[in-house]
Design an enzyme around this catalytic site. Structure first.
Site, PDB file in Angstrom:
ATOM      1  CE1 TYR A  82      -3.047  -3.035   0.341  1.00  0.00           C
ATOM      2  CE2 TYR A  82      -3.268  -2.592   2.684  1.00  0.00           C
ATOM      3  CZ  TYR A  82      -3.582  -3.354   1.576  1.00  0.00           C
ATOM      4  OH  TYR A  82      -4.426  -4.430   1.696  1.00  0.00           O
ATOM      5  CG  HIS A 166      -0.708  -8.827   0.170  1.00  0.00           C
ATOM      6  ND1 HIS A 166      -0.242  -7.530   0.162  1.00  0.00           N
ATOM      7  CD2 HIS A 166      -2.000  -8.756  -0.229  1.00  0.00           C
ATOM      8  CE1 HIS A 166      -1.210  -6.712  -0.208  1.00  0.00           C
ATOM      9  NE2 HIS A 166      -2.274  -7.440  -0.472  1.00  0.00           N
TER      10      HIS A 166
END
Length: 350
Positions: A82, A166
């Site tokens: 992010y 992830h």
């Protein structure tokens, strides 16, 4: 308003004190029973603080986290992906004055950040930040330990409570062996409280739940008011294996975030197909008949499933926090769900 603690496995409800001076808060908590770890059932997703879709400044990021804390949110999720670490750094700044024992923090591994060696920095393709690093898929033991160590440095903390693999969609073999094995080792050593996997699909998450010993999975977009494919695989497996589910992407990339789908609305991070826009409008018709907005129903819907312990929503302003807290505080009439079942807009097994 008195808050409660809901055990995800038994459905038992009991009073729960939120953090911060013993005041009883209005955000309920549910428990990852395998880890005996409580999450607020409405929680904070950190992608927007990494400048997802648009750039925000540090002051706005700080005020967003302040508003979330004051609202009673105590589960915060982020990832190196992010904003190439920007979200994690902003979490460090925004949470540094909060007692570390009073909130749950998660990050992710599997996308290792490597500094670019030379050349001008163009824009990152995914976030509104300079492309100072490149992302390298790495679910090896060494890669995970390096990634987690870097995250801890950016987060300004000595531990996170949950670590997720992830998006290992194309990396099953390494993620399920070395990746899971490394997280299992960290859990057994007490370095982390809970381990999991986060993905945009339910099929491989189901395989992880059935073939490994996870505490929690993070499911993006596949169990929402718009679509319930996870009822076919992941959610039954999660109940069977006592694995908690954190639902994210519950607005389907924005398609369900307004009372009516906005022009240019997104779905799965791309322009929404016309068929899904029509379906969202049909659901909105039913919501309006019951004096409920589409985003309010979308926020509450996943929480009705017994495997789901939290809904994490990304926010980038104090106003968004306030708006979503208002949605969370609403009571949704049972007749709304009944009509959505009857007209075939929500599956009857939901």
């Amino acid at each position: 308003m008195r808050s409660t603690r809901v055990d995800a496995a038994t459905g038992a409800v009991r009073p729960s004190r939120a953090s911060g001076g013993g005041e009883l808060r209005s955000v309920k908590t549910r428990t990852i029973t395998r880890a005996d770890l409580d999450l607020t059932e409405f929680s904070f997703g950190g992608a927007p603080l990494g400048n997802l879709y648009q750039e925000i400044n540090d002051d706005d990021a700080a005020s967003t986290l302040d508003a979330a804390w004051e609202a009673g949110l105590r589960y915060f999720d982020t990832a190196p992906h992010y904003g190439l670490g920007l979200s994690e750094r902003r979490f460090a700044a925004g949470l540094s004055a909060r007692p570390r024992s009073e909130y749950v923090l998660s990050t992710k591994v599997g996308r290792r950040l490597i500094p670019r060696e030379s050349g001008p920095l163009g824009p990152d393709p995914d976030f509104a930040v300079p492309a100072s690093h490149k992302r390298v898929w790495d679910f090896s033991r060494d890669g995970i330990l390096r990634t987690l160590e870097a995250s801890l440095t950016r987060l300004g903390t000595d531990h996170v409570d949950i670590v997720y693999l992830h998006d290992p969609d194309d990396h099953w073999e390494e993620a399920a062996s070395a990746g899971f094995g490394t997280l299992d080792e960290l859990r057994s050593q007490g370095v982390v409280r809970a381990i999991g996997v986060g993905m945009n699909q339910s099929a491989m998450l189901t395989r992880f739940v059935r073939e490994t010993d996870l505490d929690v999975v993070m499911l993006a977009g596949r169990y929402t008011l718009l679509e319930q494919g996870a009822l076919d695989d992941l959610l039954p497996a999660a109940l069977e294996r006592n694995t908690a589910v954190v639902a994210v992407g519950v607005f389907n990339s924005g398609l369900l975030s307004q009372p009516r789908p906005a022009p240019g609305a997104k779905y799965n991070y791309a322009d929404a197909p016309a068929e899904l826009v029509r379906r969202a409008n049909d659901i909105a018709d039913v919501c309006e008949r019951h004096r409920v907005t589409l985003p309010a129903a979308a926020l509450h819907f996943p929480l009705m499933h017994p495997a789901v312990v939290s809904v994490a929503i990304g926010m980038n302003s104090a106003a968004q926090v306030e708006r979503n807290m208002d949605l969370y505080a609403l009571t949704i009439p049972a007749d709304l769900w009944d009509e959505l079942h009857e007209v075939g807009l929500v599956r009857r097994t939901a």
